[in-house]
Design an enzyme around this catalytic site. Structure first.
Site, mmCIF file in Angstrom:
data_model
loop_
_atom_site.group_PDB
_atom_site.id
_atom_site.type_symbol
_atom_site.label_atom_id
_atom_site.label_comp_id
_atom_site.label_asym_id
_atom_site.label_seq_id
_atom_site.Cartn_x
_atom_site.Cartn_y
_atom_site.Cartn_z
ATOM 1 N N CYS A 95 -4.867 12.922 12.634
ATOM 2 C CA CYS A 95 -5.578 11.640 12.497
ATOM 3 C C CYS A 95 -5.490 10.964 13.861
ATOM 4 O O CYS A 95 -4.883 11.485 14.794
ATOM 5 C CB CYS A 95 -4.976 10.798 11.382
ATOM 6 S SG CYS A 95 -3.531 9.906 11.879
ATOM 7 N N ARG B 92 -4.435 10.784 4.203
ATOM 8 C CA ARG B 92 -3.378 11.798 4.259
ATOM 9 C C ARG B 92 -2.447 11.706 3.062
ATOM 10 O O ARG B 92 -1.905 12.720 2.623
ATOM 11 C CB ARG B 92 -2.529 11.619 5.505
ATOM 12 C CG ARG B 92 -3.207 11.693 6.796
ATOM 13 C CD ARG B 92 -2.212 11.366 7.860
ATOM 14 N NE ARG B 92 -0.921 11.930 7.544
ATOM 15 C CZ ARG B 92 -0.601 13.194 7.672
ATOM 16 N NH1 ARG B 92 -1.515 14.041 8.071
ATOM 17 N NH2 ARG B 92 0.600 13.622 7.380
ATOM 18 N N ASP C 226 4.765 0.717 12.131
ATOM 19 C CA ASP C 226 3.553 0.069 11.598
ATOM 20 C C ASP C 226 3.437 -1.383 12.033
ATOM 21 O O ASP C 226 2.426 -2.021 11.758
ATOM 22 C CB ASP C 226 3.530 0.131 10.065
ATOM 23 C CG ASP C 226 3.358 1.557 9.583
ATOM 24 O OD1 ASP C 226 3.569 1.808 8.383
ATOM 25 O OD2 ASP C 226 3.045 2.430 10.413
ATOM 26 N N ARG D 155 -8.628 -0.373 4.915
ATOM 27 C CA ARG D 155 -7.758 0.634 4.285
ATOM 28 C C ARG D 155 -6.427 0.013 3.891
ATOM 29 O O ARG D 155 -5.787 0.453 2.944
ATOM 30 C CB ARG D 155 -7.499 1.790 5.259
ATOM 31 C CG ARG D 155 -8.712 2.593 5.613
ATOM 32 C CD ARG D 155 -8.342 3.836 6.360
ATOM 33 N NE ARG D 155 -7.277 4.567 5.638
ATOM 34 C CZ ARG D 155 -6.744 5.689 6.090
ATOM 35 N NH1 ARG D 155 -7.135 6.195 7.251
ATOM 36 N NH2 ARG D 155 -5.811 6.326 5.414
ATOM 37 N N LYS E 113 0.850 -1.206 0.000
ATOM 38 C CA LYS E 113 0.000 0.000 0.000
ATOM 39 C C LYS E 113 0.876 1.244 0.000
ATOM 40 O O LYS E 113 0.661 2.155 -0.786
ATOM 41 C CB LYS E 113 -0.873 0.007 1.250
ATOM 42 C CG LYS E 113 -1.551 1.337 1.535
ATOM 43 C CD LYS E 113 -2.435 1.324 2.762
ATOM 44 C CE LYS E 113 -1.722 1.575 4.041
ATOM 45 N NZ LYS E 113 -1.386 2.969 4.350
ATOM 46 N N ASN E 114 1.892 1.249 0.859
ATOM 47 C CA ASN E 114 2.675 2.479 1.036
ATOM 48 C C ASN E 114 3.694 2.711 -0.072
ATOM 49 O O ASN E 114 4.290 3.779 -0.153
ATOM 50 C CB ASN E 114 3.339 2.481 2.416
ATOM 51 C CG ASN E 114 2.305 2.657 3.513
ATOM 52 O OD1 ASN E 114 1.131 2.934 3.237
ATOM 53 N ND2 ASN E 114 2.716 2.456 4.757
ATOM 54 N N ARG F 7 0.396 14.801 12.960
ATOM 55 C CA ARG F 7 0.898 14.529 11.603
ATOM 56 C C ARG F 7 0.913 15.787 10.720
ATOM 57 O O ARG F 7 0.257 15.874 9.695
ATOM 58 C CB ARG F 7 0.092 13.403 10.960
ATOM 59 C CG ARG F 7 0.175 12.134 11.798
ATOM 60 C CD ARG F 7 -0.494 10.960 11.187
ATOM 61 N NE ARG F 7 0.295 10.434 10.054
ATOM 62 C CZ ARG F 7 -0.141 9.390 9.318
ATOM 63 N NH1 ARG F 7 -1.307 8.859 9.575
ATOM 64 N NH2 ARG F 7 0.576 8.950 8.318
HETATM 65 C C1 EPZ Z 1 4.179 7.044 6.206
HETATM 66 O O1 EPZ Z 1 3.378 8.071 6.765
HETATM 67 C C2 EPZ Z 1 3.289 5.814 6.149
HETATM 68 N N1 EPZ Z 1 2.131 6.076 5.286
HETATM 69 C C3 EPZ Z 1 2.814 5.452 7.559
HETATM 70 O O2 EPZ Z 1 2.045 4.266 7.467
HETATM 71 C C4 EPZ Z 1 4.038 5.188 8.431
HETATM 72 O O3 EPZ Z 1 3.620 4.892 9.749
HETATM 73 C C5 EPZ Z 1 4.945 6.419 8.420
HETATM 74 O O4 EPZ Z 1 5.309 6.744 7.056
HETATM 75 C C6 EPZ Z 1 6.221 6.203 9.212
HETATM 76 O O5 EPZ Z 1 6.911 5.104 8.713
HETATM 77 C C7 EPZ Z 1 2.303 6.015 3.940
HETATM 78 O O6 EPZ Z 1 3.381 5.739 3.435
HETATM 79 C C8 EPZ Z 1 1.078 6.279 3.107
HETATM 80 P P1 EPZ Z 1 6.197 10.534 8.189
HETATM 81 P P2 EPZ Z 1 3.921 9.619 6.735
HETATM 82 O O7 EPZ Z 1 6.038 11.758 7.370
HETATM 83 O O8 EPZ Z 1 4.647 9.854 5.460
HETATM 84 C C9 EPZ Z 1 6.272 13.814 11.583
HETATM 85 C C10 EPZ Z 1 0.179 2.907 7.748
HETATM 86 O O9 EPZ Z 1 -0.228 2.347 8.775
HETATM 87 N N2 EPZ Z 1 6.202 14.777 10.478
HETATM 88 O O10 EPZ Z 1 7.438 9.687 8.033
HETATM 89 O O11 EPZ Z 1 2.789 10.496 7.064
HETATM 90 C C11 EPZ Z 1 4.972 13.044 11.750
HETATM 91 O O12 EPZ Z 1 4.069 13.755 12.556
HETATM 92 C C12 EPZ Z 1 0.658 4.341 7.817
HETATM 93 O O13 EPZ Z 1 0.289 2.363 6.634
HETATM 94 C C13 EPZ Z 1 6.327 16.138 10.768
HETATM 95 O O14 EPZ Z 1 6.482 16.533 11.928
HETATM 96 O O15 EPZ Z 1 4.953 9.560 7.945
HETATM 97 C C14 EPZ Z 1 5.423 11.765 12.405
HETATM 98 O O16 EPZ Z 1 5.534 11.987 13.794
HETATM 99 C C15 EPZ Z 1 0.399 4.954 9.177
HETATM 100 N N3 EPZ Z 1 6.249 17.037 9.742
HETATM 101 C C16 EPZ Z 1 6.832 11.533 11.828
HETATM 102 O O17 EPZ Z 1 7.236 12.797 11.273
HETATM 103 C C17 EPZ Z 1 6.076 16.642 8.434
HETATM 104 O O18 EPZ Z 1 6.033 17.513 7.531
HETATM 105 C C18 EPZ Z 1 6.875 10.498 10.720
HETATM 106 O O19 EPZ Z 1 5.967 10.916 9.724
HETATM 107 C C19 EPZ Z 1 5.966 15.261 8.163
HETATM 108 C C20 EPZ Z 1 6.036 14.350 9.199
#
Ligand code: EPZ
Length: 423
Positions: free
Chosen positions: A122, A98, A310, A402, A22-23, A127
């Protein structure tokens, strides 16, 4: 709303095929926006989030066609962005998924304009998308927040040196796509290193992009004037694979997880070995023979290649019925323990202290009515139901749909007593 009913206590046996990731699929489908030529994708999983992404892209004017014989050609699609007439990702779609925010980079990179709803928080955390926006601004985009929408414009993005305060997966993906068509070279420092990042870079390079270093913490993108079409099969879903591996260990079964890429699950597999779970690792399959109770181990979630957030909820279930005490520390998201209370209702002994969960192994769990709250919490309730005594009823399973393709079919085929009650 559908429910899932599970009668626990069955050993899982046999083999299960992992679906496409998915990701990985989400950013890859969105990258079709970067060219007017047709893009062919195979192995796209049949998930709610994928349908949401395809609906979003169609709304922008991207042609979406299911390819091949629907009976056998699982997840073959053709996308073509030769008549994109809208640059807007609406709130109702972005709030449900998202990853919709990933259209920002490609729209800005190719068309110089984008109007994307801010995703909002969320269940698992605030996030924010500040790192996405900071990088795009450094590439010359002017971005204003207007009535909950990020309105961005750029005559042509220009290469920049960008440092990510956090190795954000989404920000790395958005910026890689935007930089592919920018003027000049972009360097992303402290980039995310997940396999899904490498996979996206592979697809973009097949489209004519010039990306080096994806999968490391420094990614260099030399902008080009245009990208061409592509044909690509997405990698298997490492999180689905990990979820089935835990299911086999929990039920002390004997399961071959086909299509799993062990090289995408190093930290997770090492932790399972430390817990005494018997694994046989093949090139593209992992066999799990759960014999006896696992030993409690401590887990800290970290950006890749650390232990994946995850798979934290799934491991919490295994630790709930292991020998000893396990400390699970969640460092990625600020509210990713919502499954803990539901597991406690099933008899688990879990104490939360901020971003740490102290999990004391108990003899066994007992079935109960429980409620899913987010995608990975929902699968942890399924796992708990498989091993609990008696009946477990899970509501709000739309969270599960999802990210897991026909999970009850796959688990039934392994011998689980699980059924979906259409609601
Ligand atoms: C991706 O989300 C995945 N989703 C998530 O999987 C996964 O948990 C996550 O990466 C971490 O590995 C997809 O790929 C669609 P991040 P993403 O940006 O990109 C903070 C699932 O279950 N952050 O790496 O949103 C954020 O708040 C989902 O499949 C900022 O502060 O994750 C978080 O604490 C859930 N500012 C951390 O970084 C930003 O601009 C990691 O977020 C962006 C992120």
């Amino acid at each position: 709303m559908d429910k899932i009913l599970i009668q626990g206590g069955r050993r899982l046996e046999g083999e299960v095929a992992v679906s496409g990731s998915k990701n990985a699929a989400l950013p890859i489908l969105i990258s079709a926006l970067l060219t007017a030529e047709p893009c062919y994708y195979q192995g796209i999983p049949d998930l709610v989030d994928i349908h949401t992404a395809l609906k979003l892209l169609s709304g922008l004017g991207v042609r979406v066609k299911k390819e091949g014989d629907p009976a056998v050609a699982v997840g073959h699609f053709m996308l073509q962005a030769d008549h994109v007439h809208k640059m807007e990702a609406p709130y109702d779609l972005v709030k449900t998924m998202r990853a919709s925010f990933l259209v920002m980079g490609p729209l800005l990179g190719r068309f110089g304009a984008a109007r994307v709803s801010t995703p909002g928080g969320c269940a698992i955390g605030a996030r924010p998308v500040n790192l996405h926006l900071k990088g795009l601004a450094e590439m010359g985009a002017s971005i204003d927040l207007v009535h909950g929408y990020m309105e961005a414009k750029a005559k042509r993005l220009r290469g920049a040196k960008i440092y990510l305060d956090l190795p954000s997966v989404g920000a790395t993906e958005n910026l890689m796509m935007a930089a592919s068509l920018a003027e000049g070279t972009t360097v992303i420092e402290n980039a995310a290193k997940e396999p899904e990042i490498e996979e996206l870079a592979t697809v973009l390079n097949k489209m004519g992009a010039k990306i080096h270093g994806a999968g490391s913490n420094i990614v260099k993108i030399e902008g080009v004037d245009e990208l061409h079409g592509v044909s690509h099969r997405v990698i298997p879903d490492r999180i689905e694979a990990g979820s089935f591996i835990v299911a086999a260990a929990l039920t002390r079964g004997d399961v071959r997880v086909l299509g799993a890429r062990p090289d995408h699950l190093d930290a997770f597999l090492l932790k399972l070995k430390e817990a005494g779970v018997a694994l046989t690792i093949g090139a593209d399959e992992i066999r799990v023979k759960g014999d006896g109770k696992a030993k409690s181990v401590d887990i800290t979630t970290l950006p890749y290649p650390g232990f994946p957030t995850d798979l934290q909820a799934q491991m919490m279930v295994l630790m709930s019925v292991s020998e000893g005490v396990s400390v699970i520390t969640e460092t990625i998201f600020e509210n990713r323990f919502m499954h803990a209370q539901e597991l406690v209702r099933m008899g688990a002994d879990i104490r939360l202290e901020g971003n740490r969960a102290i999990v004391k192994g108990v003899e066994g769990l007992s079935g109960a009515p429980v409620m899913a709250t987010d995608l990975r919490a929902s699968v942890s309730l399924v796992l708990a139901g498989l091993v609990a005594k008696g009946k477990t009823e899970i509501t709000r399973v739309y969270h599960l749909d999802r990210g897991y393709e026909h999970i009850e079919r796959k688990l039934s085929a392994l011998g689980a007593d699980i059924q979906r009650i259409k609601g």
